[in-house]
Design an enzyme around this catalytic site. Structure first.
Site, PDB file in Angstrom:
ATOM      1  N   SER A 128       0.822  -1.213   0.000  1.00  0.00           N
ATOM      2  CA  SER A 128       0.000   0.000   0.000  1.00  0.00           C
ATOM      3  C   SER A 128       0.855   1.262   0.000  1.00  0.00           C
ATOM      4  O   SER A 128       0.337   2.349  -0.228  1.00  0.00           O
ATOM      5  CB  SER A 128      -0.936  -0.001   1.213  1.00  0.00           C
TER       6      SER A 128
ATOM      7  N   HIS B 201      -1.764  -2.453  -7.016  1.00  0.00           N
ATOM      8  CA  HIS B 201      -2.364  -2.123  -5.734  1.00  0.00           C
ATOM      9  C   HIS B 201      -3.890  -2.183  -5.824  1.00  0.00           C
ATOM     10  O   HIS B 201      -4.520  -1.301  -6.406  1.00  0.00           O
ATOM     11  CB  HIS B 201      -1.895  -0.724  -5.290  1.00  0.00           C
TER      12      HIS B 201
ATOM     13  N   GLU C  92      -4.285   0.362  -8.813  1.00  0.00           N
ATOM     14  CA  GLU C  92      -3.170   1.247  -9.174  1.00  0.00           C
ATOM     15  C   GLU C  92      -2.035   0.382  -9.738  1.00  0.00           C
ATOM     16  O   GLU C  92      -1.626  -0.596  -9.109  1.00  0.00           O
ATOM     17  CB  GLU C  92      -2.662   2.007  -7.938  1.00  0.00           C
TER      18      GLU C  92
ATOM     19  N   ASN D 257      -3.291   6.336  -1.339  1.00  0.00           N
ATOM     20  CA  ASN D 257      -2.997   6.569   0.075  1.00  0.00           C
ATOM     21  C   ASN D 257      -2.358   7.926   0.350  1.00  0.00           C
ATOM     22  O   ASN D 257      -2.374   8.402   1.478  1.00  0.00           O
ATOM     23  CB  ASN D 257      -2.150   5.432   0.634  1.00  0.00           C
TER      24      ASN D 257
END
Ligand code: CAA
Length: 292
Positions: free
Chosen positions: A119, A140, A152, A190
Protein backbone atom coordinates in the site's frame (compact mmCIF):
# COMPACT_ATOMS: atom_id res chain seq x y z
CA UNK A 1 1.11 -12.97 -22.32
CA UNK A 2 0.33 -16.57 -21.38
CA UNK A 3 -0.89 -16.75 -17.81
CA UNK A 4 -1.43 -20.40 -17.00
CA UNK A 5 -0.88 -20.08 -13.29
CA UNK A 6 -1.21 -17.11 -10.95
CA UNK A 7 0.31 -17.27 -7.48
CA UNK A 8 -0.84 -15.04 -4.63
CA UNK A 9 1.50 -14.69 -1.65
CA UNK A 10 -0.49 -14.16 1.54
CA UNK A 11 -3.90 -15.61 2.39
CA UNK A 12 -5.17 -12.61 4.37
CA UNK A 13 -8.08 -10.41 3.38
CA UNK A 14 -6.28 -8.74 0.47
CA UNK A 15 -4.57 -11.89 -0.83
CA UNK A 16 -7.82 -13.88 -0.72
CA UNK A 17 -9.74 -11.12 -2.46
CA UNK A 18 -7.10 -10.87 -5.18
CA UNK A 19 -7.08 -14.65 -5.69
CA UNK A 20 -10.88 -14.73 -5.84
CA UNK A 21 -10.91 -12.06 -8.56
CA UNK A 22 -8.31 -13.94 -10.63
CA UNK A 23 -10.18 -17.24 -10.29
CA UNK A 24 -13.47 -15.57 -11.21
CA UNK A 25 -11.80 -14.24 -14.34
CA UNK A 26 -10.83 -17.78 -15.39
CA UNK A 27 -7.25 -18.00 -14.09
CA UNK A 28 -5.89 -21.03 -12.27
CA UNK A 29 -4.71 -19.51 -8.99
CA UNK A 30 -2.70 -20.78 -6.05
CA UNK A 31 -2.72 -19.00 -2.68
CA UNK A 32 0.37 -19.36 -0.54
CA UNK A 33 0.59 -18.68 3.18
CA UNK A 34 2.87 -20.09 5.85
CA UNK A 35 -0.02 -20.30 8.35
CA UNK A 36 -2.47 -23.10 7.67
CA UNK A 37 -5.04 -21.24 9.79
CA UNK A 38 -4.83 -18.32 7.31
CA UNK A 39 -5.31 -20.72 4.40
CA UNK A 40 -8.38 -22.22 6.06
CA UNK A 41 -9.83 -18.77 6.75
CA UNK A 42 -9.11 -17.81 3.13
CA UNK A 43 -10.89 -20.88 1.78
CA UNK A 44 -13.92 -20.20 4.00
CA UNK A 45 -14.00 -16.49 3.14
CA UNK A 46 -13.91 -17.06 -0.61
CA UNK A 47 -16.56 -19.82 -0.38
CA UNK A 48 -18.79 -17.49 1.59
CA UNK A 49 -18.36 -14.67 -0.93
CA UNK A 50 -19.18 -17.02 -3.80
CA UNK A 51 -22.22 -18.40 -1.92
CA UNK A 52 -23.48 -14.84 -1.51
CA UNK A 53 -22.99 -14.20 -5.21
CA UNK A 54 -25.03 -17.31 -6.03
CA UNK A 55 -27.79 -16.26 -3.61
CA UNK A 56 -27.89 -12.82 -5.24
CA UNK A 57 -28.15 -14.41 -8.69
CA UNK A 58 -24.83 -12.93 -9.86
CA UNK A 59 -23.18 -16.34 -10.22
CA UNK A 60 -24.57 -19.75 -11.17
CA UNK A 61 -23.97 -22.71 -8.85
CA UNK A 62 -22.03 -24.30 -11.70
CA UNK A 63 -19.73 -21.28 -12.05
CA UNK A 64 -19.21 -21.23 -8.30
CA UNK A 65 -17.85 -24.78 -8.52
CA UNK A 66 -15.69 -23.84 -11.52
CA UNK A 67 -14.19 -20.87 -9.62
CA UNK A 68 -13.42 -23.05 -6.60
CA UNK A 69 -11.89 -25.72 -8.86
CA UNK A 70 -9.45 -23.12 -10.21
CA UNK A 71 -8.22 -22.30 -6.70
CA UNK A 72 -5.69 -24.13 -4.55
CA UNK A 73 -4.25 -23.23 -1.15
CA UNK A 74 -0.76 -24.22 -0.10
CA UNK A 75 1.90 -23.62 2.51
CA UNK A 76 4.53 -25.21 0.28
CA UNK A 77 6.37 -22.52 -1.65
CA UNK A 78 7.54 -25.07 -4.25
CA UNK A 79 3.94 -25.21 -5.54
CA UNK A 80 4.49 -21.72 -6.98
CA UNK A 81 7.42 -22.71 -9.18
CA UNK A 82 5.43 -22.84 -12.44
CA UNK A 83 3.57 -19.55 -11.95
CA UNK A 84 3.61 -16.89 -14.67
CA UNK A 85 2.61 -14.06 -12.34
CA UNK A 86 3.17 -13.77 -8.60
CA UNK A 87 1.13 -11.18 -6.70
CA UNK A 88 2.44 -10.49 -3.20
CA UNK A 89 0.04 -9.41 -0.47
CA UNK A 90 1.92 -10.27 2.70
CA UNK A 91 2.66 -8.20 5.81
CA UNK A 92 3.92 -4.63 5.17
CA UNK A 93 7.41 -5.25 6.52
CA UNK A 94 10.23 -4.50 4.16
CA UNK A 95 12.49 -7.24 5.51
CA UNK A 96 9.80 -9.91 5.33
CA UNK A 97 8.93 -8.87 1.80
CA UNK A 98 12.60 -8.97 0.75
CA UNK A 99 13.04 -12.45 2.23
CA UNK A 100 9.90 -13.81 0.60
CA UNK A 101 10.68 -12.30 -2.80
CA UNK A 102 14.20 -13.71 -2.64
CA UNK A 103 12.80 -17.21 -2.16
CA UNK A 104 10.25 -16.75 -4.94
CA UNK A 105 12.93 -15.30 -7.22
CA UNK A 106 15.10 -18.38 -6.76
CA UNK A 107 12.15 -20.66 -7.45
CA UNK A 108 10.36 -19.13 -10.44
CA UNK A 109 11.22 -18.95 -14.14
CA UNK A 110 13.10 -15.86 -15.34
CA UNK A 111 10.02 -14.77 -17.30
CA UNK A 112 7.64 -14.68 -14.33
CA UNK A 113 6.18 -11.25 -13.55
CA UNK A 114 6.39 -10.15 -9.92
CA UNK A 115 3.73 -7.75 -8.62
CA UNK A 116 3.47 -6.30 -5.14
CA UNK A 117 0.17 -5.18 -3.61
CA UNK A 118 2.03 -3.01 -1.09
CA UNK A 119 0.00 0.00 0.00
CA UNK A 120 2.97 2.36 0.31
CA UNK A 121 6.42 0.77 0.18
CA UNK A 122 8.52 1.89 -2.80
CA UNK A 123 8.24 -0.51 -5.73
CA UNK A 124 11.74 0.44 -6.91
CA UNK A 125 13.19 -0.57 -3.54
CA UNK A 126 11.33 -3.91 -3.48
CA UNK A 127 12.40 -4.56 -7.07
CA UNK A 128 16.01 -4.09 -6.00
CA UNK A 129 15.78 -7.40 -4.11
CA UNK A 130 15.06 -9.61 -7.14
CA UNK A 131 17.30 -10.63 -10.01
CA UNK A 132 15.13 -9.03 -12.74
CA UNK A 133 13.83 -5.69 -11.47
CA UNK A 134 12.48 -4.94 -14.97
CA UNK A 135 9.74 -7.51 -14.42
CA UNK A 136 8.73 -6.16 -11.01
CA UNK A 137 5.69 -3.89 -10.72
CA UNK A 138 3.12 -2.59 -8.23
CA UNK A 139 -0.45 -3.84 -8.51
CA UNK A 140 -2.36 -2.12 -5.73
CA UNK A 141 -5.89 -3.45 -5.21
CA UNK A 142 -8.44 -1.84 -2.89
CA UNK A 143 -10.31 -3.50 -0.04
CA UNK A 144 -12.75 -5.28 -0.45
CA UNK A 145 -11.05 -6.47 -3.63
CA UNK A 146 -14.03 -8.27 -5.21
CA UNK A 147 -16.10 -5.07 -4.91
CA UNK A 148 -13.71 -2.18 -5.57
CA UNK A 149 -13.00 -1.37 -9.22
CA UNK A 150 -9.67 0.40 -8.90
CA UNK A 151 -6.19 -1.04 -9.32
CA UNK A 152 -3.17 1.25 -9.17
CA UNK A 153 -0.43 0.06 -11.52
CA UNK A 154 2.84 1.39 -10.16
CA UNK A 155 5.89 1.49 -12.36
CA UNK A 156 9.19 1.06 -10.56
CA UNK A 157 12.25 2.85 -11.91
CA UNK A 158 13.33 -0.32 -13.72
CA UNK A 159 9.93 -1.74 -14.73
CA UNK A 160 9.94 -2.56 -18.44
CA UNK A 161 7.31 -1.17 -20.80
CA UNK A 162 6.28 -4.71 -21.73
CA UNK A 163 5.66 -5.72 -18.12
CA UNK A 164 3.79 -2.46 -17.44
CA UNK A 165 1.54 -2.89 -20.49
CA UNK A 166 0.86 -6.57 -19.74
CA UNK A 167 -0.09 -5.77 -16.13
CA UNK A 168 -2.25 -2.81 -17.13
CA UNK A 169 -4.11 -4.96 -19.67
CA UNK A 170 -4.44 -7.78 -17.18
CA UNK A 171 -6.20 -5.50 -14.68
CA UNK A 172 -8.79 -4.79 -17.38
CA UNK A 173 -9.20 -8.53 -17.98
CA UNK A 174 -10.05 -8.77 -14.27
CA UNK A 175 -12.85 -6.22 -14.91
CA UNK A 176 -11.00 -3.62 -12.91
CA UNK A 177 -10.13 -0.06 -13.84
CA UNK A 178 -6.35 0.42 -13.83
CA UNK A 179 -4.63 3.76 -13.36
CA UNK A 180 -0.93 4.32 -13.96
CA UNK A 181 1.12 5.80 -11.15
CA UNK A 182 4.82 6.56 -10.98
CA UNK A 183 6.58 5.17 -7.93
CA UNK A 184 6.06 7.67 -5.10
CA UNK A 185 5.19 7.22 -1.42
CA UNK A 186 1.53 6.25 -0.92
CA UNK A 187 1.02 6.31 -4.71
CA UNK A 188 -2.18 8.31 -5.40
CA UNK A 189 -4.74 6.45 -3.28
CA UNK A 190 -3.00 6.57 0.07
CA UNK A 191 -1.34 9.93 -0.51
CA UNK A 192 -4.84 11.41 -0.55
CA UNK A 193 -6.84 9.00 1.60
CA UNK A 194 -4.53 8.68 4.60
CA UNK A 195 -4.04 12.42 5.30
CA UNK A 196 -7.85 12.72 5.12
CA UNK A 197 -8.26 9.96 7.70
CA UNK A 198 -5.41 11.41 9.80
CA UNK A 199 -7.11 14.83 9.74
CA UNK A 200 -10.39 13.24 10.87
CA UNK A 201 -8.49 11.69 13.81
CA UNK A 202 -7.01 15.14 14.62
CA UNK A 203 -10.58 16.55 14.67
CA UNK A 204 -11.53 13.91 17.22
CA UNK A 205 -8.28 14.36 19.16
CA UNK A 206 -8.86 18.13 19.41
CA UNK A 207 -12.45 17.62 20.55
CA UNK A 208 -13.92 19.46 17.56
CA UNK A 209 -16.76 16.96 17.21
CA UNK A 210 -17.82 13.45 18.20
CA UNK A 211 -16.65 10.54 16.10
CA UNK A 212 -20.16 9.93 14.83
CA UNK A 213 -20.50 13.54 13.73
CA UNK A 214 -17.10 13.51 12.02
CA UNK A 215 -18.15 10.41 10.09
CA UNK A 216 -21.57 11.90 9.32
CA UNK A 217 -19.99 15.01 7.81
CA UNK A 218 -18.03 12.96 5.30
CA UNK A 219 -20.82 10.44 4.65
CA UNK A 220 -23.68 12.87 4.15
CA UNK A 221 -21.68 15.94 3.18
CA UNK A 222 -19.35 14.31 0.68
CA UNK A 223 -21.23 11.12 -0.15
CA UNK A 224 -18.44 8.84 1.04
CA UNK A 225 -19.75 5.29 1.59
CA UNK A 226 -18.07 5.21 5.02
CA UNK A 227 -16.99 7.99 7.34
CA UNK A 228 -13.19 8.33 7.74
CA UNK A 229 -13.11 6.89 11.27
CA UNK A 230 -15.23 3.90 10.24
CA UNK A 231 -12.97 3.47 7.23
CA UNK A 232 -9.87 3.63 9.44
CA UNK A 233 -11.32 0.81 11.55
CA UNK A 234 -12.06 -1.13 8.35
CA UNK A 235 -8.52 -0.71 6.99
CA UNK A 236 -6.82 -1.24 10.38
CA UNK A 237 -5.31 1.55 12.48
CA UNK A 238 -1.88 -0.10 12.35
CA UNK A 239 -1.99 0.04 8.55
CA UNK A 240 -3.11 3.69 8.63
CA UNK A 241 -0.26 4.60 10.99
CA UNK A 242 2.26 2.65 8.94
CA UNK A 243 1.28 4.50 5.76
CA UNK A 244 1.35 7.91 7.51
CA UNK A 245 4.85 7.09 8.77
CA UNK A 246 5.98 6.27 5.24
CA UNK A 247 4.53 9.56 3.90
CA UNK A 248 6.03 11.55 6.81
CA UNK A 249 9.45 9.99 6.34
CA UNK A 250 9.62 9.98 2.54
CA UNK A 251 8.35 13.52 1.96
CA UNK A 252 9.95 14.89 5.17
CA UNK A 253 6.97 17.21 5.41
CA UNK A 254 5.18 17.96 8.70
CA UNK A 255 1.81 17.91 6.96
CA UNK A 256 1.99 14.11 7.11
CA UNK A 257 2.62 13.98 10.87
CA UNK A 258 0.57 11.07 12.30
CA UNK A 259 -2.00 12.18 14.86
CA UNK A 260 -0.87 11.29 18.42
CA UNK A 261 -4.27 9.68 19.05
CA UNK A 262 -3.71 7.30 16.12
CA UNK A 263 -0.32 6.37 17.53
CA UNK A 264 -1.73 5.87 21.01
CA UNK A 265 -4.56 3.64 19.82
CA UNK A 266 -2.14 1.45 17.87
CA UNK A 267 0.09 1.20 20.96
CA UNK A 268 -2.99 0.11 22.91
CA UNK A 269 -3.80 -2.58 20.36
CA UNK A 270 -7.08 -0.88 19.39
CA UNK A 271 -6.65 -1.61 15.69
CA UNK A 272 -10.25 -1.51 14.46
CA UNK A 273 -12.44 -4.32 13.20
CA UNK A 274 -9.75 -6.96 13.28
CA UNK A 275 -9.27 -6.60 17.04
CA UNK A 276 -12.94 -5.89 17.79
CA UNK A 277 -12.29 -2.26 18.82
CA UNK A 278 -10.98 0.91 17.27
CA UNK A 279 -12.97 4.12 17.04
CA UNK A 280 -16.02 1.86 17.34
CA UNK A 281 -16.48 -1.52 18.91
CA UNK A 282 -17.44 -4.60 16.93
CA UNK A 283 -19.51 -7.55 18.01
CA UNK A 284 -18.68 -9.45 14.85
CA UNK A 285 -16.16 -8.76 12.11
CA UNK A 286 -18.73 -6.78 10.17
CA UNK A 287 -20.86 -4.83 12.58
CA UNK A 288 -20.28 -1.71 14.62
CA UNK A 289 -22.36 -2.06 17.74
CA UNK A 290 -21.58 0.84 19.95
CA UNK A 291 -19.87 4.15 20.05
CA UNK A 292 -17.43 4.42 22.91
N1 CAA B 1 -15.94 -9.20 0.04
C1 CAA B 1 -16.78 -9.33 -1.00
N2 CAA B 1 -17.90 -8.60 -1.15
C2 CAA B 1 -18.21 -7.72 -0.20
C3 CAA B 1 -17.39 -7.52 0.93
C4 CAA B 1 -16.21 -8.31 1.03
N3 CAA B 1 -15.36 -8.18 2.04
N4 CAA B 1 -17.95 -6.56 1.69
C5 CAA B 1 -19.07 -6.16 1.07
N5 CAA B 1 -19.22 -6.85 -0.06
C6 CAA B 1 -20.30 -6.70 -1.05
C7 CAA B 1 -21.62 -7.15 -0.48
O1 CAA B 1 -21.83 -8.52 -0.74
C8 CAA B 1 -22.60 -6.30 -1.24
O2 CAA B 1 -22.88 -6.88 -2.50
P1 CAA B 1 -24.41 -6.97 -3.01
O3 CAA B 1 -24.93 -5.55 -2.99
O4 CAA B 1 -24.32 -7.55 -4.35
O5 CAA B 1 -25.06 -7.80 -1.98
C9 CAA B 1 -21.85 -5.01 -1.53
O6 CAA B 1 -20.47 -5.30 -1.32
C10 CAA B 1 -22.27 -3.91 -0.59
O7 CAA B 1 -22.09 -4.39 0.73
P2 CAA B 1 -23.05 -4.05 1.94
O8 CAA B 1 -24.44 -3.81 1.43
O9 CAA B 1 -22.86 -5.08 2.99
O10 CAA B 1 -22.44 -2.74 2.58
P3 CAA B 1 -22.13 -1.33 1.92
O11 CAA B 1 -23.14 -0.95 0.91
O12 CAA B 1 -21.87 -0.45 3.06
O13 CAA B 1 -20.76 -1.54 1.13
C11 CAA B 1 -18.44 -1.38 1.13
C12 CAA B 1 -19.65 -2.03 1.76
C13 CAA B 1 -18.33 -1.82 -0.33
C14 CAA B 1 -17.23 -1.87 1.90
C15 CAA B 1 -18.63 0.19 1.20
O14 CAA B 1 -18.91 0.57 2.50
C16 CAA B 1 -17.41 0.93 0.72
O15 CAA B 1 -17.19 1.10 -0.46
N6 CAA B 1 -16.58 1.42 1.70
C17 CAA B 1 -15.35 2.13 1.38
C18 CAA B 1 -14.29 1.12 1.04
C19 CAA B 1 -12.99 1.78 0.73
O16 CAA B 1 -12.80 2.98 0.79
N7 CAA B 1 -12.00 0.94 0.39
C20 CAA B 1 -10.68 1.38 0.15
C21 CAA B 1 -9.90 1.21 1.40
S1 CAA B 1 -8.25 1.77 1.20
C22 CAA B 1 -7.47 0.48 0.51
O17 CAA B 1 -7.96 -0.59 0.34
C23 CAA B 1 -6.08 0.71 0.09
C24 CAA B 1 -5.05 0.70 1.12
O18 CAA B 1 -3.91 0.57 0.73
C25 CAA B 1 -5.28 0.92 2.55
Amino acid sequence: MNLNLIAVLGGGQMGSGIAQVFAQSGFKTVIYDLATSALEASRKGISKNLDRAVEKGRLSAEDREAVLARLTWTSNLADLAESDLVVEAIIEKLETKFQTWKQVDELCRPTTIFASNTSSLPITQLAGGVSHPERFIGMHFMNPVPVMQLVEIIRGYMTSDAVYQATFDLAKTLNKVPVTVEDSAGFISNRILMPMINEAIFCLHEGIATKDDIDTVMKLGMNHPMGPLTLADFIGLDTCLFIMEVLYRDFADSKYRPCPLLRKMVQAGQLGRKTGAGFYTYETAAKAVAAK
